[in-house]
Write an enzyme that holds these catalytic residues in place. Structure first.
Site, PDB file in Angstrom:
ATOM      1  N   SER A  94      40.839 -43.713  66.617  1.00 53.67           N
ATOM      2  CA  SER A  94      41.917 -43.768  65.857  1.00 53.67           C
ATOM      3  C   SER A  94      42.174 -42.592  65.035  1.00 53.67           C
ATOM      4  O   SER A  94      41.119 -41.999  64.789  1.00 53.67           O
ATOM      5  CB  SER A  94      42.031 -45.224  65.117  1.00 53.67           C
ATOM      6  OG  SER A  94      42.068 -46.245  65.771  1.00 53.67           O
ATOM      7  N   ARG A  95      43.502 -42.482  64.355  1.00 55.57           N
ATOM      8  CA  ARG A  95      43.636 -41.258  63.371  1.00 55.57           C
ATOM      9  C   ARG A  95      42.917 -41.453  62.191  1.00 55.57           C
ATOM     10  O   ARG A  95      42.190 -40.542  61.644  1.00 55.57           O
ATOM     11  CB  ARG A  95      44.945 -40.926  63.374  1.00 55.57           C
ATOM     12  CG  ARG A  95      45.621 -40.528  64.725  1.00 55.57           C
ATOM     13  CD  ARG A  95      47.183 -40.662  64.389  1.00 55.57           C
ATOM     14  NE  ARG A  95      47.486 -41.847  63.782  1.00 55.57           N
ATOM     15  CZ  ARG A  95      48.972 -42.232  63.634  1.00 55.57           C
ATOM     16  NH1 ARG A  95      49.840 -41.250  63.743  1.00 55.57           N
ATOM     17  NH2 ARG A  95      48.990 -43.328  63.359  1.00 55.57           N
ATOM     18  N   THR A  96      42.883 -42.801  61.652  1.00 51.47           N
ATOM     19  CA  THR A  96      42.141 -43.043  60.706  1.00 51.47           C
ATOM     20  C   THR A  96      40.820 -44.068  60.821  1.00 51.47           C
ATOM     21  O   THR A  96      41.004 -44.743  61.798  1.00 51.47           O
ATOM     22  CB  THR A  96      42.992 -43.775  59.390  1.00 51.47           C
ATOM     23  OG1 THR A  96      43.442 -44.903  60.039  1.00 51.47           O
ATOM     24  CG2 THR A  96      44.074 -42.529  59.102  1.00 51.47           C
ATOM     25  N   GLY A 116      43.617 -50.963  66.434  1.00 51.40           N
ATOM     26  CA  GLY A 116      44.648 -51.897  65.555  1.00 51.40           C
ATOM     27  C   GLY A 116      44.287 -53.325  65.756  1.00 51.40           C
ATOM     28  O   GLY A 116      43.226 -53.536  66.079  1.00 51.40           O
ATOM     29  N   ARG A 147      51.366 -48.303  76.425  1.00 51.61           N
ATOM     30  CA  ARG A 147      52.772 -47.777  76.830  1.00 51.61           C
ATOM     31  C   ARG A 147      52.729 -46.630  77.785  1.00 51.61           C
ATOM     32  O   ARG A 147      51.683 -45.863  77.768  1.00 51.61           O
ATOM     33  CB  ARG A 147      53.649 -47.257  75.632  1.00 51.61           C
ATOM     34  CG  ARG A 147      54.135 -48.231  74.849  1.00 51.61           C
ATOM     35  CD  ARG A 147      55.220 -49.173  75.486  1.00 51.61           C
ATOM     36  NE  ARG A 147      56.097 -50.068  74.431  1.00 51.61           N
ATOM     37  CZ  ARG A 147      55.646 -51.241  74.461  1.00 51.61           C
ATOM     38  NH1 ARG A 147      54.521 -51.807  75.040  1.00 51.61           N
ATOM     39  NH2 ARG A 147      56.144 -52.081  73.512  1.00 51.61           N
ATOM     40  N   THR A 206      47.354 -51.020  78.690  1.00 49.05           N
ATOM     41  CA  THR A 206      48.293 -52.025  78.432  1.00 49.05           C
ATOM     42  C   THR A 206      49.290 -51.720  77.069  1.00 49.05           C
ATOM     43  O   THR A 206      49.806 -52.622  76.680  1.00 49.05           O
ATOM     44  CB  THR A 206      47.666 -53.296  77.992  1.00 49.05           C
ATOM     45  OG1 THR A 206      46.554 -53.146  76.946  1.00 49.05           O
ATOM     46  CG2 THR A 206      46.753 -54.083  79.295  1.00 49.05           C
ATOM     47  N   GLU A 248      58.917 -46.841  83.707  1.00 45.85           N
ATOM     48  CA  GLU A 248      59.133 -48.124  84.017  1.00 45.85           C
ATOM     49  C   GLU A 248      60.682 -48.662  83.934  1.00 45.85           C
ATOM     50  O   GLU A 248      61.218 -47.789  83.081  1.00 45.85           O
ATOM     51  CB  GLU A 248      58.525 -48.950  82.658  1.00 45.85           C
ATOM     52  CG  GLU A 248      57.959 -50.097  82.987  1.00 45.85           C
ATOM     53  CD  GLU A 248      57.158 -50.679  81.564  1.00 45.85           C
ATOM     54  OE1 GLU A 248      56.048 -49.967  81.191  1.00 45.85           O
ATOM     55  OE2 GLU A 248      57.643 -51.684  81.091  1.00 45.85           O
ATOM     56  N   HIS A 306      54.270 -55.418  83.252  1.00 45.73           N
ATOM     57  CA  HIS A 306      54.465 -55.706  81.938  1.00 45.73           C
ATOM     58  C   HIS A 306      54.288 -56.851  81.216  1.00 45.73           C
ATOM     59  O   HIS A 306      55.466 -57.319  80.731  1.00 45.73           O
ATOM     60  CB  HIS A 306      55.526 -54.683  81.398  1.00 45.73           C
ATOM     61  CG  HIS A 306      55.414 -54.297  79.997  1.00 45.73           C
ATOM     62  ND1 HIS A 306      56.106 -52.873  79.509  1.00 45.73           N
ATOM     63  CD2 HIS A 306      54.772 -54.778  78.902  1.00 45.73           C
ATOM     64  CE1 HIS A 306      55.831 -53.027  78.257  1.00 45.73           C
ATOM     65  NE2 HIS A 306      54.918 -53.869  77.938  1.00 45.73           N
ATOM     66  N   ILE A 307      53.049 -57.606  81.409  1.00 44.87           N
ATOM     67  CA  ILE A 307      53.299 -59.259  81.016  1.00 44.87           C
ATOM     68  C   ILE A 307      52.024 -59.226  79.897  1.00 44.87           C
ATOM     69  O   ILE A 307      51.742 -60.301  79.727  1.00 44.87           O
ATOM     70  CB  ILE A 307      52.866 -59.949  82.084  1.00 44.87           C
ATOM     71  CG1 ILE A 307      51.613 -59.385  82.975  1.00 44.87           C
ATOM     72  CG2 ILE A 307      54.121 -60.035  83.130  1.00 44.87           C
ATOM     73  CD1 ILE A 307      51.118 -60.778  83.996  1.00 44.87           C
ATOM     74  N   GLY A 308      51.661 -58.094  79.102  1.00 41.57           N
ATOM     75  CA  GLY A 308      50.880 -58.336  78.284  1.00 41.57           C
ATOM     76  C   GLY A 308      50.835 -59.636  77.302  1.00 41.57           C
ATOM     77  O   GLY A 308      49.955 -60.066  76.945  1.00 41.57           O
TER      78      GLY A 308
HETATM   79  P1  NAP Z   1      48.532 -51.795  65.600  1.00 41.43           P
HETATM   80  O1  NAP Z   1      47.922 -52.643  64.919  1.00 41.43           O
HETATM   81  O2  NAP Z   1      49.673 -50.739  64.876  1.00 41.43           O
HETATM   82  O3  NAP Z   1      47.385 -50.627  66.243  1.00 41.43           O
HETATM   83  C1  NAP Z   1      47.873 -49.275  66.781  1.00 41.43           C
HETATM   84  C2  NAP Z   1      46.450 -48.545  66.474  1.00 41.43           C
HETATM   85  O4  NAP Z   1      46.516 -47.291  67.208  1.00 41.43           O
HETATM   86  C3  NAP Z   1      46.407 -48.226  64.851  1.00 41.43           C
HETATM   87  O5  NAP Z   1      44.802 -48.527  64.575  1.00 41.43           O
HETATM   88  C4  NAP Z   1      46.487 -46.573  64.826  1.00 41.43           C
HETATM   89  O6  NAP Z   1      45.627 -46.299  63.802  1.00 41.43           O
HETATM   90  C5  NAP Z   1      46.099 -46.255  66.214  1.00 41.43           C
HETATM   91  N1  NAP Z   1      46.719 -45.215  66.594  1.00 41.43           N
HETATM   92  C6  NAP Z   1      48.205 -44.894  66.514  1.00 41.43           C
HETATM   93  N2  NAP Z   1      48.530 -43.339  66.636  1.00 41.43           N
HETATM   94  C7  NAP Z   1      47.260 -42.987  67.190  1.00 41.43           C
HETATM   95  C8  NAP Z   1      46.927 -41.822  68.034  1.00 41.43           C
HETATM   96  N3  NAP Z   1      47.772 -40.821  68.114  1.00 41.43           N
HETATM   97  N4  NAP Z   1      45.654 -41.740  68.243  1.00 41.43           N
HETATM   98  C9  NAP Z   1      44.591 -42.744  68.318  1.00 41.43           C
HETATM   99  N5  NAP Z   1      44.940 -43.739  67.626  1.00 41.43           N
HETATM  100  C10 NAP Z   1      46.309 -44.282  67.369  1.00 41.43           C
HETATM  101  O7  NAP Z   1      49.446 -51.920  66.861  1.00 41.43           O
HETATM  102  P2  NAP Z   1      49.045 -53.340  68.027  1.00 41.43           P
HETATM  103  O8  NAP Z   1      49.650 -54.647  67.461  1.00 41.43           O
HETATM  104  O9  NAP Z   1      47.552 -53.376  68.059  1.00 41.43           O
HETATM  105  O10 NAP Z   1      49.877 -52.812  69.332  1.00 41.43           O
HETATM  106  C11 NAP Z   1      49.345 -51.727  69.955  1.00 41.43           C
HETATM  107  C12 NAP Z   1      50.472 -51.164  70.962  1.00 41.43           C
HETATM  108  O11 NAP Z   1      50.366 -52.191  72.094  1.00 41.43           O
HETATM  109  C13 NAP Z   1      51.783 -51.625  70.760  1.00 41.43           C
HETATM  110  O12 NAP Z   1      52.368 -50.351  69.675  1.00 41.43           O
HETATM  111  C14 NAP Z   1      52.509 -51.694  71.943  1.00 41.43           C
HETATM  112  O13 NAP Z   1      52.816 -50.254  72.275  1.00 41.43           O
HETATM  113  C15 NAP Z   1      51.339 -52.114  72.788  1.00 41.43           C
HETATM  114  N6  NAP Z   1      51.712 -53.525  73.315  1.00 41.43           N
HETATM  115  C16 NAP Z   1      51.860 -53.683  74.747  1.00 41.43           C
HETATM  116  C17 NAP Z   1      51.890 -55.060  75.219  1.00 41.43           C
HETATM  117  C18 NAP Z   1      52.220 -55.371  76.721  1.00 41.43           C
HETATM  118  O14 NAP Z   1      52.776 -56.217  77.036  1.00 41.43           O
HETATM  119  N7  NAP Z   1      51.693 -54.607  77.492  1.00 41.43           N
HETATM  120  C19 NAP Z   1      52.023 -55.864  74.047  1.00 41.43           C
HETATM  121  C20 NAP Z   1      51.754 -55.765  72.808  1.00 41.43           C
HETATM  122  C21 NAP Z   1      51.656 -54.602  72.405  1.00 41.43           C
HETATM  123  P3  NAP Z   1      45.672 -44.803  62.989  1.00 41.43           P
HETATM  124  O15 NAP Z   1      47.073 -44.933  62.300  1.00 41.43           O
HETATM  125  O16 NAP Z   1      44.474 -45.026  62.276  1.00 41.43           O
HETATM  126  O17 NAP Z   1      45.630 -43.932  64.180  1.00 41.43           O
END
Ligand code: NAP
Length: 314
Positions: free
Chosen positions: A175-177, A154, A231, A229, A260, A278-280
């Site tokens: 990814s799923r799609t 994503g 969840r 990074t 956590e 958790h400081i991403g």
């Molecule tokens: P995003 O743009 O929605 O990207 C998530 C990607 O994951 C999408 O491409 C989605 O594509 C894919 N996905 C969803 N379910 C899946 C599965 N079961 N298997 C494989 N791929 C899957 O979200 P983002 O903004 O990149 O953020 C991603 C995640 O990072 C957040 O949800 C958050 O939990 C985490 N995060 C952590 C921190 C931190 O502080 N450590 C900071 C920011 C974000 P498909 O729908 O095609 O599968």
């Protein structure tokens, strides 16, 4: 109108709301919030800015009296029962995009720090153990010519892929799609089998909880580097410990944990793991923009306008 914020966020967001005439109440102390405090926010305020560590389930949402918007100060919203909120007519928003570069950068930092043994090397040097250059001292793993498997291509996954490409790594993703990127999409098993480095960038949901257990670790290459990074509960932490102990995973970099803020004790004793709290998204720029975005979402919904970044029910 009144807005409750469950932890102090940068002033930019608070001032934005105060300048628009909102009364802002901040729960200004550390530690996890109690269910009673969340209920107080949901019952007595028109809007709430919540944190990713605030569990907002159906039981809490049942107490809603006047709250019309929950603006989560995070892109992930696995802490909120989105379906129930929607049924109750509460808008849930998040903070996408503004934290993408910061979070990808932290994944990159963890990858390099873990695989080049930076933390263990630093400790070694500080403790007075450096006796001079050695051909075999702290050998690690480099990215040049290696395959990096990105799980979840994503917003953050793409930026991370762009970053590792600059280190001459070859990227594959699952990814799923299919995403509109120039890297090959592979099925999950292929990613597990072919990657030298694996980095998680997918959301936590029912289907991704424990997506990585002993079963998946066993399919990986011996000595793979594992970065999370995304969840914590996407990974069964006790199986990760076993994979690190057996050498299946050579190095790991973790920003998030299954239980956590608890961190499995064995992880803390391992020299081949880098642990962060958790400081991403923790850059000044990202956190300021997150604060403004959350505040603007609150203002839009309370004025009767469409939110900027509403979370959709999957
Ligand atoms: P995003 O743009 O929605 O990207 C998530 C990607 O994951 C999408 O491409 C989605 O594509 C894919 N996905 C969803 N379910 C899946 C599965 N079961 N298997 C494989 N791929 C899957 O979200 P983002 O903004 O990149 O953020 C991603 C995640 O990072 C957040 O949800 C958050 O939990 C985490 N995060 C952590 C921190 C931190 O502080 N450590 C900071 C920011 C974000 P498909 O729908 O095609 O599968």
């Amino acid at each position: 109108m009144k807005v409750f914020i469950t932890k102090r966020i940068p002033d930019t967001g608070i001032q934005f709301l105060r300048n628009k005439g909102y009364e802002v109440v901040i729960r200004d102390r550390g530690g996890l919030i109690s269910a009673e405090e969340i209920v107080h926010g949901i019952r007595d305020f028109d809007g709430m800015i919540s944190m990713l560590s605030d569990p907002i389930g159906a039981d809490v949402l049942a107490e809603v009296k006047k709250c019309r918007i929950i603006a989560n100060y995070a892109v992930g919203t696995n802490n909120i029962d989105i379906k129930t909120a929607k049924k109750l007519g509460i808008t849930v928003t998040n903070t996408p995009d503004v934290l993408t570069e910061a979070t990808a950068e932290l994944a990159m930092t963890l990858l390099l720090t873990a695989s080049r043994r930076v933390v263990a090397g630093d400790r070694f040097a500080r403790e007075g153990n450096f006796q001079g250059w050695e051909p075999l001292l702290f050998l690690g793993k480099g990215l040049d010519g290696k395959t990096v498997g990105v799980v979840g291509m994503g917003r953050i996954g793409r930026v991370f892929a762009r970053m590792v490409s600059g280190f001459k790594a070859h990227v594959i993703y699952h990814s799923r799609t299919k995403q509109d990127v120039s890297y090959p999409l592979v099925d999950f098993d292929t990613l597990l089998k072919e990657s030298d480095f694996i980095s998680l960038h997918l959301p936590l949901a029912l289907e991704s909880r424990h997506m990585f257990t002993e079963h998946q670790f066993n399919k990986m290459k011996n000595g793979v580097v594992f970065i999370n990074t995304a969840r914590g509960p996407i990974v069964r932490e006790k199986d990760l410990v076993a994979a690190l102990n057996s050498g299946k995973i050579s190095f790991a970099g973790l920003d998030v944990y299954e239980f956590e803020p608890e961190i499995t004790e064995e992880l803390k004793k391992m020299d081949n793991v880098v642990l962060l709290p958790h400081i991403g998204s923790a850059t000044e720029k990202a956190r300021n923009h997150m604060a403004i975005l959350a505040a603007r979402n609150i203002d839009a919904v309370l004025k009767g306008e469409a939110p900027l970044t509403a979370v959709q029910v999957e």
